[in-house]
Design a protein around this motif. Structure first.
Motif, mmCIF file in Angstrom:
data_model
loop_
_atom_site.group_PDB
_atom_site.id
_atom_site.type_symbol
_atom_site.label_atom_id
_atom_site.label_comp_id
_atom_site.label_asym_id
_atom_site.label_seq_id
_atom_site.Cartn_x
_atom_site.Cartn_y
_atom_site.Cartn_z
ATOM 1 N N ASP A 309 0.699 -1.235 -0.016
ATOM 2 C CA ASP A 309 -0.270 0.026 0.089
ATOM 3 C C ASP A 309 0.616 1.335 -0.501
ATOM 4 O OD1 ASP A 309 -1.801 1.414 0.662
ATOM 5 O OD2 ASP A 309 -0.906 1.596 2.230
ATOM 6 N N PRO A 310 1.107 2.028 -1.203
ATOM 7 C CA PRO A 310 1.566 3.430 -1.095
ATOM 8 C C PRO A 310 1.170 4.798 0.257
ATOM 9 C CG PRO A 310 0.237 2.894 -3.403
ATOM 10 C CD PRO A 310 0.102 2.034 -2.022
ATOM 11 N N ILE A 311 0.223 4.665 0.642
ATOM 12 C CA ILE A 311 0.259 5.211 1.778
ATOM 13 C C ILE A 311 0.178 4.810 3.038
ATOM 14 C CG2 ILE A 311 -1.828 5.970 3.279
ATOM 15 C CD1 ILE A 311 -3.635 5.865 1.206
ATOM 16 N N ALA A 312 0.748 3.285 3.143
ATOM 17 C CA ALA A 312 1.297 2.606 4.504
ATOM 18 C C ALA A 312 2.149 2.656 4.028
ATOM 19 C CB ALA A 312 0.870 1.280 5.181
ATOM 20 N N SER A 313 3.059 2.571 3.510
ATOM 21 C CA SER A 313 4.547 2.316 2.722
ATOM 22 C C SER A 313 5.035 4.000 2.791
ATOM 23 C CB SER A 313 4.571 1.740 1.955
ATOM 24 O OG SER A 313 4.300 2.139 0.815
ATOM 25 N N GLY A 314 4.414 5.222 2.888
ATOM 26 C CA GLY A 314 5.113 6.494 3.065
ATOM 27 C C GLY A 314 4.802 6.911 1.582
ATOM 28 N N VAL A 315 5.062 6.486 0.614
ATOM 29 C CA VAL A 315 4.750 6.965 -0.267
ATOM 30 C C VAL A 315 4.227 8.483 -1.001
ATOM 31 C CG1 VAL A 315 5.033 6.071 -3.566
ATOM 32 C CG2 VAL A 315 5.457 4.609 -1.617
ATOM 33 N N VAL A 316 2.921 7.969 -0.817
ATOM 34 C CA VAL A 316 2.048 9.888 -0.612
ATOM 35 C C VAL A 316 1.516 9.312 0.438
ATOM 36 C CG1 VAL A 316 1.224 8.639 -3.002
ATOM 37 C CG2 VAL A 316 -0.113 7.277 -1.650
ATOM 38 N N ALA A 317 1.423 10.680 0.586
ATOM 39 C CA ALA A 317 0.693 11.064 2.132
ATOM 40 C C ALA A 317 -0.936 10.363 2.353
ATOM 41 C CB ALA A 317 0.826 12.313 2.116
ATOM 42 N N LYS A 318 -1.725 10.517 1.535
ATOM 43 C CA LYS A 318 -3.238 10.426 1.231
ATOM 44 C C LYS A 318 -3.911 10.374 0.299
ATOM 45 C CE LYS A 318 -5.734 14.861 1.668
ATOM 46 N NZ LYS A 318 -5.541 15.917 2.670
#
Length: 618
Positions: A309-318
């Motif tokens: 998940d890009p959100i949980a992994s910090g790739v995107v913020a929201k």
């Protein structure tokens, strides 16, 4: 697995396509401005009531969706589930009511500002209150619309959010000065075709990359993103249930299509009432189609980021940043397509804000200044004076919108939820005012005014309280995880293997691998966890848990109930004549004005017949 974010960026071809799409939109506005440079203010606002059917239908869809829809709906499907598609059921009764009951009243009165209706039905003070409410609603909404493309652009380029918002706002303000309703409608039609192409390219290529639609649906079912089990709980304090989305969606859609000047201007811009009805009916399946495409984009995103998940992994913020990232990673190897998709998000926002500023300038001139200017000039207000007021107000609204756009990013919600909350909190009371006017002829000006003020006060209290004191009912979010973010090869019994959806099992708030993937551990936790049960709160705080979908429902109910009660205390319309063109007297309880002279005199009182020809550009 997804690419690292630092490998994502615009190719030179993307900048070319992006710039070309925006230049086409600007060219349409410039062409309309040059071609109709001698048009009157009413012609610029209504297109001389001769705009073609299909572009108006597409424009109706574009105005509702804009950048908020393109970014927010796929993110909603990804983070929560496709349960949001139930709001599409609410489109049906809302648009039918608009088509056959509400729009005909406005069209037959041949209004320029929709809120002139309020003066015909009640009095000038109610008209001013209604116009002020619309002004507040549109300023807040446009701020969110302006924030959305800036968010998208900052995600895929090196341009900062602050610069993006400022650039968007200045372009919108300039764009509004170029063309009237014709420019807006034709630009919307062009942009809808671009958005359709963008969604189709994104969904088809994304599904192909993960192994086909079968894999997409398998992962969606396993991850809880797609289910046939509907939550039928009628509790209005649960964020999304069948009843919340259907009833709340109906009310929100009704607010958008029946009480918003920017939408009503489009109904008034076609040749006949019948054409206006066809525009609304054609728009309905278009809206349903784009809702389905947006939902599918969310599912394809989930299948693509399954296990990382890009959100949980910090790739995107929201969640609002997911679509720009997904576009770049899915279409990034096809130079030009990412630029086209981002351009459609950006230009859709430009069109929405420009039409919003256009409608605000029209309401400001017609409802606030025209009568006063006539009195000050002894009935000889010049077209140049009207031009100065209109351009000045448009510039003012553009600058105010820029300032408020900076605040949208710190509200802690998705752009979709913020926008729908604004429609409910501020548009709901205005919709209630129009409903009591049209369907409750016994309601007088006292009831209408007090009902509007009470409804607006309570809905703002509930809505703003929910933003600044977030309290939600207990609910379990579908699982998101980062288990596979650093996994490139899977070893099964010493042999490299490809990890498939069958190797991953969802278990509550944990994601574990089945025993076939023995080299991976089973104690990795989710980046997103289930909401914990809320602690006991005072009764006044309970309302902060009301679903944002019901802000409009609450506002409309309060407006109607208070309006009837106050009217009863003040004698209803016992001594007042009510123009029979302004209501549906289903109970036969109101006297009618029967003479043509009385009708003409009433219109003259609100200066409807004194519109002065002007070359003002909105």
């Amino acid at each position: 697995m997804p690419q690292p974010v630092n490998n994502v960026g615009f190719h030179w071809a993307d900048y070319v396509v992006f710039s070309a799409a925006l230049l086409i939109s600007a060219a349409i506005g410039l062409f309309a401005a040059i071609k109709h440079r001698k048009a009157t203010a009413e012609q610029l606002l209504t297109g001389n009531r001769k705009l073609p059917l299909l572009p108006v239908s597409l424009s109706l869809a574009a105005s509702f969706m804009s950048a908020i829809f393109v970014l927010g709906v796929p993110g909603e499907a990804y983070v929560n589930s496709t349960e949001y598609w139930l709001i599409g059921l609410g489109y049906i009764p809302a648009e039918l009511l608009t088509c056959f009951l509400i729009m005909p009243v406005f069209y037959r009165l041949k209004l320029t500002s929709a809120y002139q209706y309020l003066e015909i039905r009640f009095n000038r003070l109610i008209r001013i209150l209604g116009s002020l409410t619309f002004t507040l609603q549109m300023i807040l909404y446009m701020a969110v619309v302006m924030y959305a493309p800036a968010l998208a652009l900052s995600q895929v380029t090196n341009l900062s959010m602050d610069v993006s918002i400022l650039a968007t706002g200045l372009v919108c303000t300039l764009y509004t000065a170029l063309g009237g309703i014709k420019a807006v409608v034709w630009t919307d039609a062009f942009q809808m075709l671009v958005i359709l192409a963008g969604f189709l390219a994104l969904n088809l290529r994304g599904a192909h990359n993960v192994g086909g639609w079968g894999v997409v649906m398998d992962r969606a079912f396993e991850g809880g993103r797609f289910t046939w089990d509907l939550d039928m709980d009628p509790n209005p304090f649960i964020r999304h249930t069948f009843w919340t989305l259907f009833i709340g969606g109906t009310m929100t859609s009704l607010i958008v299509y029946s009480s918003n000047q920017a939408m009503l201007q489009r109904y008034l811009s076609v040749r006949s009432e019948r054409t206006a009805k066809w525009a609304i009916m054609i728009h309905l399946p278009i809206s349903e189609l784009f809702l389905a495409l947006a939902m599918m984009s969310g599912l394809v995103m989930y299948a693509t980021y399954y296990g990382c998940d890009p959100i949980a992994s910090g790739v995107v913020a929201k969640g609002d940043q997911l679509i720009p990232l997904f576009v770049m990673q899915t279409l990034g190897d096809m130079p030009g397509l990412p630029g086209l998709f981002v351009a459609c998000v950006y230009s859709a926002a430009l069109s929405t804000v420009s039409s919003g500023v256009n409608s605000l300038a029209a309401v400001t001139l017609e409802d606030f200044f025209k009568t006063s200017l006539k009195k000050l000039t002894g009935g000889h207000a010049s077209s140049r004076l009207y031009s100065i007021v209109t351009v000045g107000s448009a510039t003012f609204y553009g600058l105010v919108t820029i300032g408020l756009a900076y605040m949208a990013g710190v509200m802690g919600k998705t752009v979709l939820q913020i926008a729908l909350s604004i429609f409910g909190m501020v548009g709901g009371p205005l919709m209630g005012l129009l409903l009591v006017g049209m369907f409750f002829p016994c309601v007088n000006c006292w009831g209408a005014g007090v009902g509007l003020v009470c409804s607006l006060g309570i809905s703002l209290w509930v809505g703003l309280g929910a933003i600044f004191n977030p309290k939600s009912a207990p609910s379990a979010l579908p699982p998101l995880n980062t288990l596979l973010c650093n996994v490139t090869d899977v070893v099964v019994n010493g042999t490299p293997a490809v990890l498939t959806s069958a190797d991953i099992v969802m278990n509550g708030t944990y994601t574990v691998l089945s025993s076939t993937a023995a080299s991976l551990t089973t104690n990795d936790t989710l980046g997103t966890t289930m909401s914990m049960p809320a602690e006991s709160d005072p009764l006044v705080d309970v309302w902060y848990r009301l679903s944002y979908q019901h802000f409009g429902t609450l506002a409309i109910i309060i407006s109607i109930v208070v309006g009837i009660l106050v009217s009863a205390v003040t004698g209803f319309n016992k001594n007042n004549e009510v123009d029979h063109r302004t209501y549906y007297d289903v109970l036969g309880c109101c006297r009618k004005k029967d003479t043509q002279k009385e009708q003409t005199d009433l219109i003259a009182q609100i200066d409807l017949s004194t519109n002065v020809n002007t070359t003002t550009r909105l």
